[in-house]
Design a protein around this motif. Structure first.
Motif, mmCIF file in Angstrom:
data_model
loop_
_atom_site.group_PDB
_atom_site.id
_atom_site.type_symbol
_atom_site.label_atom_id
_atom_site.label_comp_id
_atom_site.label_asym_id
_atom_site.label_seq_id
_atom_site.Cartn_x
_atom_site.Cartn_y
_atom_site.Cartn_z
ATOM 1 N N ASP A 153 0.870 -1.186 0.000
ATOM 2 C CA ASP A 153 0.000 0.000 0.000
ATOM 3 C C ASP A 153 0.901 1.229 0.000
ATOM 4 O O ASP A 153 1.156 1.839 1.032
ATOM 5 N N ILE A 154 1.356 1.597 -1.181
ATOM 6 C CA ILE A 154 2.358 2.664 -1.280
ATOM 7 C C ILE A 154 1.787 4.033 -0.902
ATOM 8 O O ILE A 154 2.504 4.903 -0.415
ATOM 9 N N SER A 155 0.480 4.208 -1.070
ATOM 10 C CA SER A 155 -0.093 5.512 -0.712
ATOM 11 C C SER A 155 -0.055 5.740 0.796
ATOM 12 O O SER A 155 -0.283 6.849 1.271
ATOM 13 N N ALA A 156 0.263 4.694 1.557
ATOM 14 C CA ALA A 156 0.424 4.864 3.001
ATOM 15 C C ALA A 156 1.524 5.882 3.309
ATOM 16 O O ALA A 156 1.460 6.575 4.326
ATOM 17 N N LEU B 271 0.155 9.468 2.933
ATOM 18 C CA LEU B 271 -0.978 9.604 3.854
ATOM 19 C C LEU B 271 -0.509 9.671 5.309
ATOM 20 O O LEU B 271 -0.943 10.552 6.071
ATOM 21 N N LEU B 272 0.362 8.750 5.683
ATOM 22 C CA LEU B 272 0.892 8.792 7.050
ATOM 23 C C LEU B 272 1.668 10.094 7.264
ATOM 24 O O LEU B 272 1.611 10.678 8.345
ATOM 25 N N ARG B 273 2.379 10.539 6.254
ATOM 26 C CA ARG B 273 3.125 11.801 6.356
ATOM 27 C C ARG B 273 2.193 12.959 6.756
ATOM 28 O O ARG B 273 2.570 13.821 7.549
ATOM 29 N N GLN B 274 0.977 12.936 6.187
ATOM 30 C CA GLN B 274 0.019 14.005 6.541
ATOM 31 C C GLN B 274 -0.482 13.855 7.969
ATOM 32 O O GLN B 274 -0.688 14.825 8.674
ATOM 33 N N LYS B 275 -0.673 12.629 8.404
ATOM 34 C CA LYS B 275 -1.366 12.399 9.665
ATOM 35 C C LYS B 275 -0.444 12.353 10.868
ATOM 36 O O LYS B 275 -0.874 12.615 11.990
ATOM 37 N N THR B 276 0.821 12.003 10.642
ATOM 38 C CA THR B 276 1.707 11.810 11.786
ATOM 39 C C THR B 276 3.090 12.376 11.517
ATOM 40 O O THR B 276 3.479 12.572 10.362
ATOM 41 N N HIS B 277 3.808 12.601 12.614
ATOM 42 C CA HIS B 277 5.176 13.121 12.540
ATOM 43 C C HIS B 277 6.203 12.001 12.650
ATOM 44 O O HIS B 277 7.409 12.254 12.606
ATOM 45 N N LEU B 278 5.725 10.773 12.785
ATOM 46 C CA LEU B 278 6.636 9.636 12.985
ATOM 47 C C LEU B 278 7.279 9.208 11.663
ATOM 48 O O LEU B 278 6.665 9.344 10.605
ATOM 49 N N PRO B 279 8.499 8.656 11.721
ATOM 50 C CA PRO B 279 9.152 8.192 10.484
ATOM 51 C C PRO B 279 8.448 6.959 9.900
ATOM 52 O O PRO B 279 7.823 6.198 10.635
ATOM 53 N N ILE B 280 8.593 6.799 8.601
ATOM 54 C CA ILE B 280 7.868 5.759 7.859
ATOM 55 C C ILE B 280 8.847 4.873 7.082
ATOM 56 O O ILE B 280 9.647 5.369 6.295
ATOM 57 N N VAL B 281 8.756 3.572 7.330
ATOM 58 C CA VAL B 281 9.617 2.588 6.668
ATOM 59 C C VAL B 281 8.776 1.753 5.715
ATOM 60 O O VAL B 281 7.627 1.437 6.025
ATOM 61 N N ILE B 282 9.355 1.386 4.590
ATOM 62 C CA ILE B 282 8.705 0.436 3.674
ATOM 63 C C ILE B 282 9.537 -0.846 3.634
ATOM 64 O O ILE B 282 10.758 -0.791 3.521
ATOM 65 N N ALA C 5 9.463 3.202 -3.424
ATOM 66 C CA ALA C 5 9.177 3.681 -2.071
ATOM 67 C C ALA C 5 9.987 4.937 -1.756
ATOM 68 O O ALA C 5 9.509 5.844 -1.075
ATOM 69 N N VAL C 6 11.211 4.988 -2.255
ATOM 70 C CA VAL C 6 12.025 6.194 -2.057
ATOM 71 C C VAL C 6 11.353 7.370 -2.772
ATOM 72 O O VAL C 6 11.211 8.462 -2.215
ATOM 73 N N ALA C 7 10.890 7.119 -3.983
ATOM 74 C CA ALA C 7 10.214 8.176 -4.737
ATOM 75 C C ALA C 7 8.941 8.632 -4.028
ATOM 76 O O ALA C 7 8.551 9.801 -4.118
ATOM 77 N N ALA C 8 8.301 7.723 -3.313
ATOM 78 C CA ALA C 8 7.073 8.077 -2.591
ATOM 79 C C ALA C 8 7.375 8.844 -1.306
ATOM 80 O O ALA C 8 6.469 9.370 -0.676
ATOM 81 N N GLY C 9 8.651 8.877 -0.926
ATOM 82 C CA GLY C 9 9.022 9.684 0.235
ATOM 83 C C GLY C 9 9.268 8.914 1.516
ATOM 84 O O GLY C 9 9.288 9.521 2.601
ATOM 85 N N ALA C 10 9.497 7.614 1.439
ATOM 86 C CA ALA C 10 9.763 6.831 2.653
ATOM 87 C C ALA C 10 11.042 7.325 3.333
ATOM 88 O O ALA C 10 11.973 7.790 2.675
ATOM 89 N N ASP C 11 11.081 7.209 4.670
ATOM 90 C CA ASP C 11 12.267 7.587 5.431
ATOM 91 C C ASP C 11 13.283 6.456 5.480
ATOM 92 O O ASP C 11 14.465 6.697 5.752
ATOM 93 N N ALA C 12 12.821 5.243 5.300
ATOM 94 C CA ALA C 12 13.721 4.098 5.401
ATOM 95 C C ALA C 12 13.149 2.920 4.641
ATOM 96 O O ALA C 12 11.958 2.890 4.310
ATOM 97 N N LEU C 13 14.015 1.956 4.355
ATOM 98 C CA LEU C 13 13.628 0.716 3.707
ATOM 99 C C LEU C 13 14.112 -0.435 4.583
ATOM 100 O O LEU C 13 15.152 -0.315 5.229
#
Lengths: 337, 337, 337, 337
Positions: free
Chosen positions: A250-253, A256-267, A286-294
């Motif tokens: 679910d790449i749109s996560a 979406l999570l970026r809008q809702k929370t300040h926590l880092p997001i890993v894929i 996932a990097v292009a989508a803006g993930a903080d980590a893989l």
């Protein structure tokens, strides 16, 4: 909170409901339409259980206006959380890569893989010592011995380590681990979450197989409400009807999570797809989508891996993927954002 | 186990794979088609990890011929398992009804509800002392005090008690409980399952929100492989896209599990629907489908319940439902089966 | 309709939105909370497109209070619709059974099956002349010839016939058919639905593979809004992650649709499960849940069927199932309702 | 094709099954294990209906080794299909952008939007003349007038046009359309697919809401098997349990379809998310995943759009998104692939 009242409710029943609501220290505002009445609540509604409202006989529907999480909510914490551990960062504009085998198997295999992922540019080493396997007859992990091998691998490579906890009775064994991972199957193991909330240790929390994003955030809230704000959220694929992939990423996560929370997001593209040949394209994406980590599974010899071989990359495949991942990271940072 | 080989695999690679398979003490039989080659395995394949096979580069697909569970498998245990506890039975042709509040709230409320469900013909009393709630801000259950109240309610009513365990650290508190329930969110908490496998106590295992029936059976296998064969399976609704109900009751699970396993099968219409008005019709329907037991939430005053009020029946509604449930039970036993 | 306004909206923007809403001839009522403002709409909101409201920049969320369907809505038509055709009824307290082969194959096979299902007590004969098959290389149905054979079978057995239309260009061929079926894949073929709305012929509308119940009712509304109120709703299994069954029978759809609509409800246990051995138990269970009719696939020789053999019953199996179905019908009518 | 035989089958039954299979002009190879027998089929199995095999009483399971599609299969057509239309290309290494309003509303609005998307760098103009709306009371599109307006917009901008067909009775109206779109709800409208297969016109085929990728490819095969090989596949989000987005974008469909087929792949981030603020990040991400084209909804004034306003971009937002999309395209072409 907005409460929609059933047609047939009497004025007396509506009055009684409003009185009950006033007991929660909120104001109510009744709007009367032709076919419906609506109560709008004014004030802090977090102490009101939405189920309890729904249970009232005269209530047609209830809707929260505000999210039921506070600590994880960007509305109240506008700045991105950056988690620093072992000299590395997760969040805040850099891309971190966590890599390593699904399971810790032998000293030799772990060290080889650890050195290989370091060489390829990984920031963290992952490896499972406690393995949640569908079958009781499958390899269950090395347990404490696996933890010790990870610590040894950290000594040799300098990479901070990430490994999964399956039960709070093992918590002591994780004292020297850098990031404690909570697996998808434990995302709503609330007793474990609370215990981790009382540790001063980063927690990588994986989304459950069919958990909504709000449920993921509520699980983060469990940890944070106990005092530990170092939570990293991980999307690792959700269960759908599509049989070609183990799960559906679910790449749109990410946005979406970026809008809702300040926590880092890993894929985690390895579990999200379950297919080796899809790991690199999904990692880059996932990097292009803006993930903080893989988080990527790498094994020195996938075909002889004791678990999850089908989705593991060889060191050579990982090295090649890392070139694209880092190129994409640079491009996004310098030209896109 | 049947292994389908990719077109491009060389004879050498296929030979190497077959040699590796022989190491598991099975025989192999290679079938060569125009566009494909297939290896059929002869012998006991339970020790072969299907993931490890899938991970081999030359493998297109693998399929198990036999189910990966033994203890739970009807093939090896043709007779229905009947679980006797506190003078009551689950399985074996009678219908048991487990009823009570979602949460144990106060002594008074619990006793009233317990007496009411007994009066209406329930066989077991349920009530949550440890509550897995999505929000950390919601009522989390009374814990040990709730267990004590349940035991007291058993004393007063004679009904054996069913309550949920959330973490194995609480196991001692369940020493005097009749049936230990594992909730949907813990269906794959394998550490907990193994610990329960070492108890001599019936376990009511709920299907996870998006668990397949095979995964449910594998979780039962976790308990059974440790020595405890008193497992009761519970279908409580699965997560789908339909928003009208909290979950979707998978009623075909009843005859399907009946074919695959000898373990008793419970239906929980309360969680499966989340809608009070659907509980009675779905309970009656579950009896018609052949369920061994029902688990139904009843509350003395649903609109003031501390959790799950929207799906709880009042004692009056439960009494009315029980009449239909017992009538259906009689009809099915005497005229249908 | 209730509209929740974003925090940051200016008074001017809110005013502008309210003015726009007044253009739809409704009154608005603004409720102001601490963190939110809510607009309640008073009047007939069916002409307001919920998407258009959602699209306004300052709108956080919108919720309809009333269902967006009128003709299919029990609120406005409290009495059950009963559909009479060919001397038989669907709805209104009796149970109708529609049975026959998946596809019309040969005259001989159809006649044999038709006579067998009549003998076993079926009320209607089904059979596909136009077959929606996943593969273009699979048998596509006999077309007009199949229709003719059905009409002939009706002549011989007296059973009214049900068959599926795939495209409105074939509509003329259905002039002499008793009930026109719209398949799951065409549930949102709106052009076809409108055309059927202009016929004076009962339509059996199947729920789409992943259609919500509200979407099913909106598709019924398409037919009814053109003037044809003879719509029969059919639940035939929804697509989930469970691989053991072809689809998952959503049995709670029966009581739920009963609450929401006055239209008759059919259950198709053959497509819902895709497994022959589950058809009888699910058919019996559907009667217990209150279905008005069943649609069951029967084939004179399932193993040689040209489509869907795996889920078809033999005449002997159907005869045996019918005994239980009729017994359950009697029991429900006389003792349960 | 591999057929797994049930334990209890007699030798005679197995022999009879093999004889039946020989009738399809394939060879069979029987493998006998301890608990199972397996038949491997050698030869062209496309004419064998897998359902018919499954229906045999003695068959436990069947598995196809080869995909059931030929024309769409990369195995038989290794080179990427490139579709040229109106001087533009889809497929073959360039990125095409299709943009425009959800619905054609008025001449003025369409022309303004068309000029704006051209200015921003779009390659194709989209716009709905026939609109599949859930509600019969919602705007259904301008029909023929909408088609005429699109043709006029092409004249003014030079952009080839893409618009959706809802029923084959409208086919004549599409004679001068450049690309005919088949919507998600019509993905298995097989009569329509076959008719389009007899046209010499590119077809943009959208994946159904709960269609597997194999079903999407089978629908493409319907078109191709009639002679039209100009099929463009479109992933537009699948239906899952997650409520935050209208659908869930299955981004791994891009590399997966790339492996399985030679047909071009489009991503529609507007329908996939249903949320305006997610369209740009998902569009950029789709380019990184390797999509051949994007389809994006743009409206001159989303808040007054007659349909799908919530997911439409303004011309300014689209222009800004296009800068990132084109930058990503360049980066991927020059540095990544």
């Amino acid at each position: 909170m907005v409460i929609i009242i059933k047609d047939k409710a009497t004025e007396e029943q509506v009055g009684e409901l409003m009185e009950w609501l006033h007991g929660f220290n909120v104001k109510t505002n009744l709007v009367t339409g032709i076919h419906s009445r609506i109560i709008g609540l004014i004030g802090d509604t977090t102490s009101i259980d939405i189920d309890a409202v729904q249970a009232r006989e005269i209530v047609e529907a209830v809707r929260r206006v505000q999210e039921p999480y506070k600590n994880a909510n960007r509305r109240f914490h506008p700045d991105d959380t950056v988690i620093e551990v072992g000299g590395k960062k997760i969040g805040g504009g850099t891309l971190s890569v966590i890599a390593g085998p699904c399971s810790v198997e032998t000293e030799d295999r772990l060290m080889q893989t650890a050195l290989a992922v370091k060489e390829a540019g990984a920031d963290f080493l992952r490896g499972g010592a406690f393995k949640p396997r569908t079958s009781p007859y499958a390899f269950q992990g090395l347990g404490k011995e696996g933890i010790d091998l990870l610590i040894q691998a950290r000594k040799e490579t300098g990479l901070p380590i990430v490994t999964e906890i399956m039960d709070l009775s093992d918590l002591d064994l994780f004292a020297d681990i850098d990031i404690v991972q909570v697996g998808a199957r434990n995302m709503q193991n609330f007793t474990l979450l609370k215990a981790l909330g009382r540790c001063d240790k980063p927690v990588l929390l994986k989304r459950g197989l069919s958990a909504t994003l709000q449920e993921l955030l509520m699980s983060a809230e469990y940890i944070m409400s106990e005092g530990n704000s170092k939570v990293i959220l991980c999307e690792r694929g959700i269960r759908t009807f599509e049989p070609e992939t183990r799960n559906t990423l679910d790449i749109s996560a990410v946005p979406l999570l970026r809008q809702k929370t300040h926590l880092p997001i890993v894929i985690d593209p390895s579990h999200a797809t379950g297919v080796g040949s899809l790991v690199e394209p999904m990692a880059v994406c996932a990097v292009a989508a803006g993930a903080d980590a893989l988080e990527i599974e790498v094994h020195i010899d996938p075909k002889s891996a004791w678990s999850d071989g089908a989705q593991s990359l060889t060191p050579a495949q990982f090295t090649s993927a890392m070139k694209k991942i880092r190129a994409m990271e640079r491009f996004c940072r310098e030209e896109l954002r």
